[in-house]
Design an enzyme around this catalytic site. Structure first.
Site, PDB file in Angstrom:
ATOM      1  N   THR A   1       0.960  -1.086   0.139  1.00 37.61           N
ATOM      2  CA  THR A   1      -0.052  -0.146  -0.104  1.00 37.61           C
ATOM      3  C   THR A   1       0.888   1.403   0.049  1.00 37.61           C
ATOM      4  OG1 THR A   1      -1.827  -1.296   0.877  1.00 37.61           O
ATOM      5  CG2 THR A   1      -2.031   1.111   1.231  1.00 37.61           C
ATOM      6  N   HIS A   2       1.878   1.158  -0.753  1.00 39.10           N
ATOM      7  CA  HIS A   2       3.201   2.314  -0.673  1.00 39.10           C
ATOM      8  C   HIS A   2       3.151   3.143  -1.888  1.00 39.10           C
ATOM      9  CE1 HIS A   2       4.886  -0.980   2.155  1.00 39.10           C
ATOM     10  NE2 HIS A   2       3.983  -0.476   2.694  1.00 39.10           N
ATOM     11  N   ILE A   3       2.023   3.866  -2.258  1.00 37.70           N
ATOM     12  CA  ILE A   3       2.229   4.646  -3.242  1.00 37.70           C
ATOM     13  C   ILE A   3       2.451   5.960  -2.860  1.00 37.70           C
ATOM     14  CG2 ILE A   3       0.541   3.130  -4.786  1.00 37.70           C
ATOM     15  CD1 ILE A   3      -1.586   5.297  -4.048  1.00 37.70           C
TER      16      ILE A   3
END
Length: 587
Positions: free
Chosen positions: A516-518
């Site tokens: 979930t690392h945008i």
């Protein structure tokens, strides 16, 4: 009819980790803070109690703690000549919903990025020359140094009781820790988590190959812990329900345990739930934000909330969307290269490999979200890129996060997808398999960006955020290189079956979870021509508007973003206190 409310000093959009940390700093100095969060309170719900907390179907498979995709989703196209399509069910990354945000259901990996990361463009130019950076890779410095953030890293790790082993204390390398890490002032708040069988096997093989394994730093509490604010963590039970779950044992550093209960006791703090922010009131002539508009989801009433200072502290997509909706900043144009808003959108470039060992007992159900042993030898620029046709890298880890019955099914290649043989393979390999994984960097590309979709709208009638994104050449080459290194280690671990290991290749697939690392879209920097906010996270076009979160990162590293995200939020809290006393452009 919109109802106008009394003005507040600081209004923060989004009730997650960053909002909680900013509020901690401000309220400690007596400054009035209002946090607007679109979700509800998870602290006393089924998600936080046994036995319902263990419901894998509800919280994991059906994403019970995640943004509602039928209310607000995103659209995707792989290049700007494609037609975008709405994502009906997102699996690739999982924004949180409710007080505490995604930091309630996170795994707990807590990294400080490499010392050179905030000045990455300068670092690469000094080491390899200007020609080493491809023309379509828009790397840039952040305008803030690691040394400026280090005190806030230290504070965050104490507040959240991070478990780990230091590898670099004030420049001195310590055995058992990460020798590549940025220098720290002292040890972690708690000792490392227990090492799993998978970690022991990986560490032994990696050491024989000359690499440097160390325990992943974790917000999973290795012991009973009391933080500097008097908030408490229980000891981790290794139950295997971390990612996508709230910790019912209160043993995972989370905002709903360590921040919001304390903040609610402080004078001048208010958390307003079920408040979906629709936009920012912006005076373009005065270059000043005057307030926000939000919908009360309980009553259906729309409100205008005036404020002296507004902080966007939501998920990357939401921070971008709110600025785009009200035209605050110039939208990035990939054809001309002009504009800054939506620019430098990045993800992470991950890959993995499964290993199967008949004579090894793995105990997959005894795990945490961060029970991993990692090497950083091929992360970032920790290895020499001279003569290579890519930049960046990734950490390689042996992880054992949980053995839950629905999703925890590692099966050898060519196993049938159903029937008797499938059942037998599950029984044979459940406790005799493990995985290695790579979490890789992703550098900005001129063709990867965010804007508003011209066709599709959300449940509130507003345009969806459109991703124009794919894995470009730099990331594909990097992934191929680091994946080969991972496979070499796997083959030295004595497994009966290895693989296959598949490096990341286009097209980007939203049906597969990748992290979930945008990051990016509202990036920070010293030059208004290439950044949305200043190094103090102050909007160049509105001095009383600030933006914080992973959206301000100008690139994405091979690490989770939580460490620098938290450090920047704590620093912003101090900056805001200074700004409230004397409004100006900070410098």
């Amino acid at each position: 009819m919109i109802k106008k409310l009394p003005s507040r000093t600081v209004v923060i959009v989004g009730g997650g980790l960053t909002a909680g940390l900013i509020s901690r700093q401000l309220t400690s100095q007596g400054i009035d803070v209002l946090v607007l969060e679109r979700g509800g309170d998870h602290s006393n719900g089924a998600e936080a109690k046994l036995p319902s907390q263990r419901d894998e179907l509800r919280w994991d498979v059906r994403q019970g703690l995640v943004q509602r995709w039928n209310v607000q989703t995103y659209t995707l196209r792989h290049n700007r000549l494609d037609t975008s399509s709405p994502i009906r069910w997102m699996e690739a990354f999982l924004p949180g919903e409710g007080a505490g945000g995604a930091a309630n259901h996170w795994n707990g990996h807590t990294w400080r990025w490499s010392e050179y990361e905030p000045a990455i463009h300068t670092h690469y130019v000094n080491r390899y020359g200007k020609k080493a950076i491809p023309g379509n890779v828009t790397l840039q410095d952040w305008g803030v140094s690691y040394q400026q953030m280090e005190p806030y890293h230290d504070l965050f790790e104490k507040l959240f009781g991070i478990s780990g082993k230091a590898g670099n204390i004030e420049g001195k390398i310590h055995a058992g820790g990460n020798p590549f890490e940025a220098p720290r002032r002292g040890e972690y708040a708690q000792k490392p988590l227990e090492t799993t069988q998978a970690g022991l096997l990986f560490a032994a093989a990696a050491q024989k190959m000359g690499y440097h394994p160390f325990p992943t730093p974790a917000a999973n509490s290795s012991g009973i812990y009391t933080n500097p604010d008097g908030q408490k963590l229980g000891q981790c039970q290794y139950c295997g329900h971390c990612e996508r779950f709230i910790c019912e044992a209160q043993a995972k550093g989370s905002p709903e345990i360590l921040l919001y209960p304390m903040l609610k006791q402080r004078k001048g703090f208010e958390l307003r739930l079920q408040a979906h922010v629709l936009g920012i009131n912006y005076d373009s002539h005065a270059k000043r934000a005057t307030g926000v508009r939000y919908l009360d989801l309980k009553s259906g009433q729309e409100y205008e909330q005036p404020a002296d200072v507004i902080v966007l502290a939501a998920f990357t997509m939401s921070n971008n969307k709110l600025l785009m909706l009200d035209g605050i900043g110039e939208q990035y144009d990939p054809v001309t290269g002009r504009g800054v808003l939506g620019r430098n959108f990045c993800y992470q470039t991950n890959s993995g490999v499964n290993l199967f060992m008949k004579d090894r007992w793995m105990n997959p159900f005894l795990a945490t979200g961060s029970t991993a042993i990692t090497i950083d030898d091929f992360n970032n620029d920790n290895f020499d890129h001279s003569g290579m046709d890519f930049l960046g890298g990734g950490m390689i880890s042996a992880s054992m996060f949980g053995g839950r019955p629905i999703r925890s099914r590692r099966l050898p290649p060519a196993t049938p997808r159903w029937g008797t043989a499938w059942k037998k393979a599950n029984a044979d390999w459940y406790t005799h398999s493990m995985s290695l994984g790579i979490q890789g960097s992703c550098y900005p590309n001129t063709e990867n960006f965010l804007d508003l979709d011209p066709t599709y709208k959300d449940a509130y009638g507003q345009p969806l955020v459109r991703m124009t994104f794919d894995w470009r050449a730099n990331e594909e080459k990097m992934s191929a290189f680091v994946t080969r290194k991972m496979e070499e280690i796997a083959k030295n671990m004595g497994a009966d079956i290895v693989g296959p290991a598949k490096p990341r290749k286009s097209p980007f697939d939203t049906r597969v979870y990748q992290s979930t690392h945008i990051t990016g879209g509202t990036v920070m920097g010293e030059d208004p021509r290439t950044s949305v906010v200043s190094p103090h996270l102050q909007h160049w076009d509105s001095q009383n508007l600030f933006v914080v979160g992973a959206s301000v990162f100008a690139h994405n590293a091979g690490y989770n973003p939580t460490g620098p995200l938290a450090a920047l939020a704590l620093r912003l809290g101090d900056d805001l206190a200074d700004y409230v006393r004397r409004p100006r452009m900070l410098g």
